[in-house]
Design an enzyme around this catalytic site. Structure first.
Site, PDB file in Angstrom:
ATOM      1  N   HIS A   1      -2.865  -7.134  16.237  1.00 14.88           N
ATOM      2  CA  HIS A   1      -3.579  -7.629  17.414  1.00 14.88           C
ATOM      3  C   HIS A   1      -2.931  -8.843  18.065  1.00 14.88           C
ATOM      4  O   HIS A   1      -3.425  -9.356  19.056  1.00 14.88           O
ATOM      5  CB  HIS A   1      -5.007  -8.020  17.026  1.00 14.88           C
ATOM      6  CG  HIS A   1      -5.820  -6.861  16.585  1.00 14.88           C
ATOM      7  ND1 HIS A   1      -6.415  -6.814  15.362  1.00 14.88           N
ATOM      8  CD2 HIS A   1      -6.096  -5.705  17.195  1.00 14.88           C
ATOM      9  CE1 HIS A   1      -7.040  -5.664  15.232  1.00 14.88           C
ATOM     10  NE2 HIS A   1      -6.859  -4.976  16.326  1.00 14.88           N
TER      11      HIS A   1
ATOM     12  N   HIS B   1     -15.076  -1.708  16.887  1.00 18.14           N
ATOM     13  CA  HIS B   1     -13.802  -2.019  16.259  1.00 18.14           C
ATOM     14  C   HIS B   1     -13.812  -1.938  14.743  1.00 18.14           C
ATOM     15  O   HIS B   1     -14.667  -2.506  14.092  1.00 18.14           O
ATOM     16  CB  HIS B   1     -13.355  -3.423  16.666  1.00 18.14           C
ATOM     17  CG  HIS B   1     -11.907  -3.639  16.445  1.00 18.14           C
ATOM     18  ND1 HIS B   1     -11.389  -3.874  15.200  1.00 18.14           N
ATOM     19  CD2 HIS B   1     -10.853  -3.601  17.283  1.00 18.14           C
ATOM     20  CE1 HIS B   1     -10.084  -3.994  15.294  1.00 18.14           C
ATOM     21  NE2 HIS B   1      -9.729  -3.828  16.549  1.00 18.14           N
TER      22      HIS B   1
ATOM     23  N   TYR C   1       4.909   0.014   6.188  1.00 18.65           N
ATOM     24  CA  TYR C   1       5.808   0.424   5.106  1.00 18.65           C
ATOM     25  C   TYR C   1       6.556   1.696   5.446  1.00 18.65           C
ATOM     26  O   TYR C   1       6.331   2.745   4.870  1.00 18.65           O
ATOM     27  CB  TYR C   1       5.025   0.510   3.791  1.00 18.65           C
ATOM     28  CG  TYR C   1       4.461  -0.842   3.429  1.00 18.65           C
ATOM     29  CD1 TYR C   1       5.311  -1.880   3.066  1.00 18.65           C
ATOM     30  CD2 TYR C   1       3.098  -1.116   3.532  1.00 18.65           C
ATOM     31  CE1 TYR C   1       4.826  -3.145   2.796  1.00 18.65           C
ATOM     32  CE2 TYR C   1       2.599  -2.385   3.258  1.00 18.65           C
ATOM     33  CZ  TYR C   1       3.473  -3.391   2.884  1.00 18.65           C
ATOM     34  OH  TYR C   1       2.999  -4.642   2.620  1.00 18.65           O
TER      35      TYR C   1
ATOM     36  N   CYS D   1       7.418  -4.596  -4.373  1.00 22.83           N
ATOM     37  CA  CYS D   1       7.048  -4.595  -2.967  1.00 22.83           C
ATOM     38  C   CYS D   1       8.184  -3.968  -2.143  1.00 22.83           C
ATOM     39  O   CYS D   1       9.358  -4.146  -2.470  1.00 22.83           O
ATOM     40  CB  CYS D   1       6.811  -6.029  -2.506  1.00 22.83           C
ATOM     41  SG  CYS D   1       6.269  -6.135  -0.800  1.00 22.83           S
TER      42      CYS D   1
ATOM     43  N   ARG E   1       1.064 -10.363  -3.946  1.00 22.41           N
ATOM     44  CA  ARG E   1       1.192  -9.982  -2.535  1.00 22.41           C
ATOM     45  C   ARG E   1      -0.203  -9.666  -2.013  1.00 22.41           C
ATOM     46  O   ARG E   1      -0.763  -8.610  -2.309  1.00 22.41           O
ATOM     47  CB  ARG E   1       2.104  -8.755  -2.412  1.00 22.41           C
ATOM     48  CG  ARG E   1       2.143  -8.118  -1.014  1.00 22.41           C
ATOM     49  CD  ARG E   1       2.814  -9.028  -0.016  1.00 22.41           C
ATOM     50  NE  ARG E   1       2.905  -8.492   1.336  1.00 22.41           N
ATOM     51  CZ  ARG E   1       2.225  -8.985   2.383  1.00 22.41           C
ATOM     52  NH1 ARG E   1       1.354  -9.957   2.221  1.00 22.41           N
ATOM     53  NH2 ARG E   1       2.412  -8.512   3.592  1.00 22.41           N
TER      54      ARG E   1
HETATM   55  N1  LIG Z   1      -6.543  -4.584  -1.684  1.00 21.53           N
HETATM   56  C1  LIG Z   1      -5.238  -4.847  -1.580  1.00 21.53           C
HETATM   57  N2  LIG Z   1      -4.382  -4.139  -2.310  1.00 21.53           N
HETATM   58  C2  LIG Z   1      -3.057  -4.378  -2.223  1.00 21.53           C
HETATM   59  C3  LIG Z   1      -2.553  -5.355  -1.336  1.00 21.53           C
HETATM   60  C4  LIG Z   1      -3.503  -6.116  -0.584  1.00 21.53           C
HETATM   61  O1  LIG Z   1      -3.156  -7.009   0.193  1.00 21.53           O
HETATM   62  N3  LIG Z   1      -4.837  -5.824  -0.731  1.00 21.53           N
HETATM   63  N4  LIG Z   1      -1.200  -5.542  -1.223  1.00 21.53           N
HETATM   64  C5  LIG Z   1      -0.348  -4.411  -1.627  1.00 21.53           C
HETATM   65  C6  LIG Z   1       1.064  -4.742  -1.705  1.00 21.53           C
HETATM   66  S1  LIG Z   1       1.958  -4.686  -0.261  1.00 21.53           S
HETATM   67  C7  LIG Z   1       1.689  -4.995  -2.902  1.00 21.53           C
HETATM   68  S2  LIG Z   1       3.356  -5.290  -2.959  1.00 21.53           S
HETATM   69  C8  LIG Z   1       0.929  -4.989  -4.163  1.00 21.53           C
HETATM   70  C9  LIG Z   1       1.118  -6.302  -4.904  1.00 21.53           C
HETATM   71  O2  LIG Z   1       0.411  -6.303  -6.105  1.00 21.53           O
HETATM   72  P1  LIG Z   1       0.292  -7.642  -6.943  1.00 21.53           P
HETATM   73  O3  LIG Z   1      -0.220  -8.728  -6.048  1.00 21.53           O
HETATM   74  O4  LIG Z   1      -0.595  -7.355  -8.100  1.00 21.53           O
HETATM   75  O5  LIG Z   1       1.705  -7.976  -7.395  1.00 21.53           O
HETATM   76  O6  LIG Z   1      -0.452  -4.803  -3.961  1.00 21.53           O
HETATM   77  C10 LIG Z   1      -0.791  -3.865  -2.981  1.00 21.53           C
HETATM   78  N5  LIG Z   1      -2.220  -3.652  -3.007  1.00 21.53           N
HETATM   79 MO   LIG Z   2       4.186  -5.031  -0.779  1.00 25.34          MO
END
Ligand SMILES: Nc1nc2c(c(=O)[nH]1)N[C@H]1C(S)=C(S)[C@@H](COP(=O)(O)O)O[C@H]1N2
Ligand SMILES: [Mo]
Length: 558
Positions: free
Chosen positions: A153, A129, A410, A276, A229
């Site tokens: 999951h 996995h 997305y 986002c 996020r």
């Molecule tokens: N490694 C990693 N990169 C990521 C994410 C994450 O959860 N992990 N979230 C993504 C999402 S959905 C968004 S909206 C942005 C948010 O960036 P910020 O937390 O710096 O605002 O990071 C992106 N890059």
């Molecule tokens: Mo996001």
């Protein structure tokens, strides 16, 4: 040497093909094998007399239907070349016994995992996995936080599969009120950084928080008020030792420490807004019906000046022939240290006006841990989901990233495709559409306390570097409009295109059309340089994921 992935049909049922590819690629990295172009699939169905063997490409493997076929056929085996053996994986039958908590925690070789009061040994499962590594972090601890994260999951059939790995129960002596006490469970978020109390928290673990009104009204968002996020915990990284690996389509690799990146390449500053895909989702829910995902208001957007090196410079240095691009170089994949990953089209990565950065500074300071320390990708004008934080691996591929964040989360769909949207055919979100929001309304009242005039403020933003050219407001539901004043004209920005939001302000009289003031509603919409503008309502752009909630924003005046 060949790579074999052998797995029983029941276990396979929990995996979708994106998991498979990620896993196969991971195993390939670990064993330093070149990327196979095709996989042999051999079915072991009891019903199939001739055990048909087929071959599919990596691209086809990205389709869920290919895997569904495999499940229907019983067990299957994926091989990277013609050789295969007959020993497909079988779930071990194991005796149930009781475990003391200390025993579970000490499991060094075998991950003992807790689900409720049950103990699982998922060694075999991890083997087969992707994300297995991540789950190992829970070794000796509780499985639940991980299960929560991999929403893919969270289905009854997957829990059923997990039951096959049950090896015992926690001894009553370690239970309090029939449960494993909280403090006995390893918290994967225990190393998360402290956070500013002014952020508007949606979920504390993983951290998801909006920029408060104060931050939304400033052109540059201060680091501590920048929205967060996170899909997982914040990795604890040694910034000195951390390396980013670049892998080309021929399998060749080049590694850079962050220090090397800074020294070897010219650094650049780019001022860019990140938004986002779920920003304003709550208003879509309110306007058109339930949506899945965090119910963000208008604060999942912020702006910063990022400093780093150009992705294109690093790719060229690592050996990518950008003058004569190999035909299989179509997408750039970014993988992070926790488990997150996403990709962008190569044309965005190589666009000399695209400004894609590997960034290590944010507003003149080292990247805060929540925002990707020590290095993250910044893809201006593109949905923030592609701006991968805690970057560890970049690869060039003919296909998009196989992660659930590229293949599923997305995307947007036909408004009526609620139950079974076609995840595969829907395009992943890259450039963002135009949007706007009201962040502040200040009424001026007359003698009788009635609202006479208002001063309203907000932001407007469009993706792809498309500039905001106009913001219109209405106070009668959209019958008559007034042009708002565009602010930030003097703001100092770096970058090749209009990567930033524009703030707007409107001062005006509330129309005296016989309505009571309490009914007065302010409406706003923005227009970008391509003359794209926002839809009036949510019905026409509704999607069950609640992505790209860009209908006219509305606010009560009093
Ligand atoms: N490694 C990693 N990169 C990521 C994410 C994450 O959860 N992990 N979230 C993504 C999402 S959905 C968004 S909206 C942005 C948010 O960036 P910020 O937390 O710096 O605002 O990071 C992106 N890059
Ligand atoms: Mo996001």
């Amino acid at each position: 040497m060949s790579l074999k992935y052998t797995i029983s049909g029941r276990l396979l049922a929990c995996l979708d093909s994106s998991c498979w590819i990620a896993h196969a690629q991971h195993a390939r990295h670990a064993r330093r094998l070149p990327l196979p172009t095709h996989l042999q699939i051999r079915s072991y169905s009891h019903h199939a007399h001739n055990n048909p063997k087929t071959s599919i490409s990596w691209a086809a493997l990205a389709s869920r239907s290919a895997i569904a076929v495999g499940v229907a056929a019983g067990s299957l085996q994926l091989l990277t070349d013609d050789s295969y053996d007959n020993s497909h994986g079988k779930v071990k039958a194991t005796k149930i016994r009781t475990f003391r908590l200390a025993e579970v925690k000490q499991h060094d070789r075998t991950p003992g995992l807790l689900g409720g009061t049950s103990v699982y040994d998922i060694t075999d499962w991890i083997e087969a996995h992707p994300g297995g590594e991540v789950i190992l972090a829970a070794s000796g601890g509780s499985l639940e936080p991980y299960w929560d994260i991999f929403t893919i999951h969270k289905r009854p059939d997957v829990y059923e599969i997990l039951e096959q790995y049950k090896i015992g129960e926690i001894d009553d002596a370690d239970l309090k009120d029939g449960r494993v006490p909280h403090d006995a469970i390893v918290d994967p978020f225990q190393h998360d950084p402290g956070r500013d109390a002014r952020l508007v928290t949606l979920t504390p673990r993983p951290r998801n928080a909006e920029t408060p009104e104060l931050g939304l009204r400033e052109f540059i968002t201060r680091n501590e008020l920048f929205y967060v996020r996170n899909h997982f915990w914040v990795p604890a990284v040694d910034g000195e030792q951390h390396k980013v690996t670049i892998e080309l389509t021929d399998g060749s690799e080049r590694k850079y420490t962050v220090k090397e990146l800074k020294e070897r390449f010219q650094t650049h500053k780019v001022t860019a807004t990140l938004q986002c895909a779920g920003n304003r989702r709550k208003s879509m829910t309110e306007g058109a019906g339930p949506t899945n995902g965090l119910q963000w208001r208008a604060g999942a957007i912020s702006t910063a000046e990022w400093e780093g090196v150009r992705l294109v410079d690093v790719l060229a240095d690592a050996g990518l022939n950008i003058e004569e691009l190999p035909t299989d170089a179509q997408h750039v994949h970014f993988s992070a240290m926790e488990a997150y990953g996403a990709s962008i089209p190569i044309r965005k990565a190589l666009d000399p006006w695209g400004d894609v950065l590997l960034a290590f500074d944010m507003n003149g300071a080292e990247l805060p841990r929540d925002h990707g320390y020590p290095v993250r990708v910044i893809v201006p004008g593109t949905v923030a989901a592609r701006s991968v934080k805690w970057l560890s691996h970049i690869s060039i591929s003919p296909d998009e990233s196989p992660t659930q964040w590229q293949q599923r989360d997305y995307k947007s769909f036909c408004p009526s495709d609620i139950k079974n949207p076609n995840w595969q055919s829907a395009r992943s979100i890259q450039e963002m559409p135009v949007t706007s929001a009201i962040t502040h309304v200040e009424p001026t009242r007359g003698e009788r306390g009635e609202v006479e005039s208002i001063c309203a403020e907000g932001y407007a933003y469009s993706g792809g570097g498309r500039e905001i050219i106009r913001v219109d407001v209405s106070m009668d539901g959209g019958r008559t409009w007034h042009e708002a004043e565009l602010l930030d004209a003097e703001a100092k920005v770096s970058g090749s295109k209009a990567w930033c939001w524009r703030h707007w302000r409107y001062k005006g009289q509330v129309p005296d059309d016989g309505k009571t003031v309490s009914e007065a509603v302010l409406v706003v919409k923005a227009t970008d340089e391509a003359y794209n503008t926002q839809p009036q309502t949510y019905e026409s752009i509704f999607n069950a994921r609640g992505n790209l909630a860009t209908a006219w924003d509305r606010a009560k005046v009093s």
